[in-house]
Enzyme design. Structure first.
Site, PDB file in Angstrom:
ATOM      1  CE1 TYR A  19      31.081  41.865  39.728  1.00  0.00           C
ATOM      2  CE2 TYR A  19      31.082  44.173  39.132  1.00  0.00           C
ATOM      3  CZ  TYR A  19      30.881  43.184  40.068  1.00  0.00           C
ATOM      4  OH  TYR A  19      30.475  43.520  41.345  1.00  0.00           O
ATOM      5  CG  ASN A  51      31.464  44.045  46.116  1.00  0.00           C
ATOM      6  OD1 ASN A  51      30.961  44.757  46.984  1.00  0.00           O
ATOM      7  ND2 ASN A  51      32.369  43.122  46.388  1.00  0.00           N
ATOM      8  CG  ASP A  68      49.958  43.027  42.463  1.00  0.00           C
ATOM      9  OD1 ASP A  68      48.918  43.708  42.611  1.00  0.00           O
ATOM     10  OD2 ASP A  68      50.357  42.203  43.313  1.00  0.00           O
ATOM     11  CB  ILE A  69      46.817  47.605  40.512  1.00  0.00           C
ATOM     12  CG1 ILE A  69      46.633  49.113  40.318  1.00  0.00           C
ATOM     13  CG2 ILE A  69      45.787  47.030  41.468  1.00  0.00           C
ATOM     14  CD1 ILE A  69      45.378  49.495  39.573  1.00  0.00           C
ATOM     15  CB  VAL A  75      41.808  43.966  41.039  1.00  0.00           C
ATOM     16  CG1 VAL A  75      40.503  44.678  40.834  1.00  0.00           C
ATOM     17  CG2 VAL A  75      42.938  44.947  41.225  1.00  0.00           C
ATOM     18  CG  ASP A  76      37.018  44.489  45.877  1.00  0.00           C
ATOM     19  OD1 ASP A  76      37.587  45.343  46.571  1.00  0.00           O
ATOM     20  OD2 ASP A  76      35.791  44.244  45.954  1.00  0.00           O
ATOM     21  CB  SER A 135      33.760  45.338  33.976  1.00  0.00           C
ATOM     22  OG  SER A 135      32.889  46.023  34.839  1.00  0.00           O
ATOM     23  CB  THR A 136      38.190  42.647  31.864  1.00  0.00           C
ATOM     24  OG1 THR A 136      39.277  43.005  32.719  1.00  0.00           O
ATOM     25  CG2 THR A 136      37.794  43.819  31.002  1.00  0.00           C
ATOM     26  N   GLY A 137      37.182  40.776  34.743  1.00  0.00           N
ATOM     27  CA  GLY A 137      37.448  39.517  35.446  1.00  0.00           C
ATOM     28  C   GLY A 137      36.124  38.808  35.701  1.00  0.00           C
TER      29      GLY A 137
HETATM   30  P1  ADP Z   1      35.589  42.757  37.978  1.00  0.00           P
HETATM   31  O1  ADP Z   1      34.716  42.174  39.067  1.00  0.00           O
HETATM   32  O2  ADP Z   1      35.358  44.254  37.789  1.00  0.00           O
HETATM   33  O3  ADP Z   1      35.517  41.967  36.713  1.00  0.00           O
HETATM   34  P2  ADP Z   1      38.138  41.500  38.707  1.00  0.00           P
HETATM   35  O4  ADP Z   1      39.012  41.847  39.851  1.00  0.00           O
HETATM   36  O5  ADP Z   1      37.490  40.146  38.719  1.00  0.00           O
HETATM   37  O6  ADP Z   1      37.053  42.697  38.590  1.00  0.00           O
HETATM   38  O7  ADP Z   1      38.959  41.655  37.355  1.00  0.00           O
HETATM   39  C1  ADP Z   1      39.290  42.902  36.787  1.00  0.00           C
HETATM   40  C2  ADP Z   1      40.683  42.820  36.204  1.00  0.00           C
HETATM   41  O8  ADP Z   1      41.645  42.963  37.249  1.00  0.00           O
HETATM   42  C3  ADP Z   1      41.011  41.509  35.497  1.00  0.00           C
HETATM   43  O9  ADP Z   1      41.614  41.820  34.258  1.00  0.00           O
HETATM   44  C4  ADP Z   1      42.008  40.847  36.435  1.00  0.00           C
HETATM   45  O10 ADP Z   1      42.940  40.068  35.700  1.00  0.00           O
HETATM   46  C5  ADP Z   1      42.692  42.037  37.018  1.00  0.00           C
HETATM   47  N1  ADP Z   1      43.427  41.865  38.278  1.00  0.00           N
HETATM   48  C6  ADP Z   1      43.258  40.939  39.249  1.00  0.00           C
HETATM   49  N2  ADP Z   1      44.142  41.150  40.243  1.00  0.00           N
HETATM   50  C7  ADP Z   1      44.897  42.239  39.886  1.00  0.00           C
HETATM   51  C8  ADP Z   1      45.991  42.947  40.467  1.00  0.00           C
HETATM   52  N3  ADP Z   1      46.495  42.610  41.650  1.00  0.00           N
HETATM   53  N4  ADP Z   1      46.498  44.017  39.784  1.00  0.00           N
HETATM   54  C9  ADP Z   1      45.999  44.398  38.603  1.00  0.00           C
HETATM   55  N5  ADP Z   1      44.955  43.775  37.999  1.00  0.00           N
HETATM   56  C10 ADP Z   1      44.426  42.703  38.629  1.00  0.00           C
END
Ligand code: ADP
Length: 195
Positions: free
Chosen positions: A137, A36, A22-23, A45-46, A133-135
């Protein structure tokens, strides 16, 4: 030098790491946020970064929005980390996947490049990145991993004075980590990578 056991890859004086996690828990100089373009916070993640970092991040994003109207895809801005263990958050906006013919690859490259440039300009040593971008987006993970890893290794391999000592991809699931590992191994083998 590539340490297969540690999944640690040394480019000049900078370690490139792939790990699952978890970042928001990273104790580094900066974590990168997949934001965004309105810097408005959101899901994924945002949302996790805004929730863990508290209102200071939102307030700083609001100031940037007032000054420059947000952050276009491919660009990056920096704020303090608020309550996070990370001192700063670098907010970058990745492309929304539209099938691959709408300049998504170059925008994703720019997101990583501009995030690292901002880290270098800010004199940072330790930076952690998510899989941008892999969630929501929708960028296919295998293609995004190749773009991310070629861009970041290319950036670190260029001769430039920087203080960066560690760049980590912090990947949310084991599946995503495994994809990044496979792609990195492929890049190393194919390019006969010389650190
Ligand atoms: P985007 O809108 O750029 O696609 P997302 O947040 O929807 O961003 O997803 C981007 C990546 O971040 C995905 O692979 C998702 O699984 C991952 N992610 C979501 N929460 C966390 C977290 N707390 N720590 C690390 N990666 C995360």
């Amino acid at each position: 030098m590539y340490n297969a056991l540690m999944k640690k890859f040394l480019i000049k004086n900078c370690a490139l790491l792939l790990k699952q996690g978890d970042i928001t828990k990273e104790k580094v100089d900066a974590i990168v946020n997949a934001a965004n373009s309105m810097l408005a916070g959101g899901g994924g993640v945002d949302g996790a970064i805004h929730e863990a970092g508290g209102p200071m991040i939102e307030e700083e994003c609001r100031k940037i929005r007032e000054m420059q109207g947000g952050c276009p895809a491919g660009e990056a801005v920096i704020t303090p980390g608020g309550k996070l263990l990370a001192k700063y958050v670098i907010h970058t906006v990745g492309p929304v996947w539209q099938g691959g013919n709408a300049g998504e690859e170059e925008l994703l490259r720019s997101s990583y490049r501009n995030s690292l440039l901002l880290a270098v300009k800010s004199g940072l040593y330790f930076v952690s990145l998510p899989s941008i971008s892999t969630g929501s987006y929708g960028y296919p993970v295998d293609q995004a991993a190749r773009v991310a890893l070629t861009e970041v290794t290319g950036f670190l391999n260029k001769v430039r004075p920087y203080k960066l000592r560690q760049v980590s991809f912090v990947l949310f699931s084991e599946d995503i980590l495994n994809i990044y590992r496979t792609v990195l191994e492929d890049i190393v083998v194919r390019s006969n990578f010389q650190p």
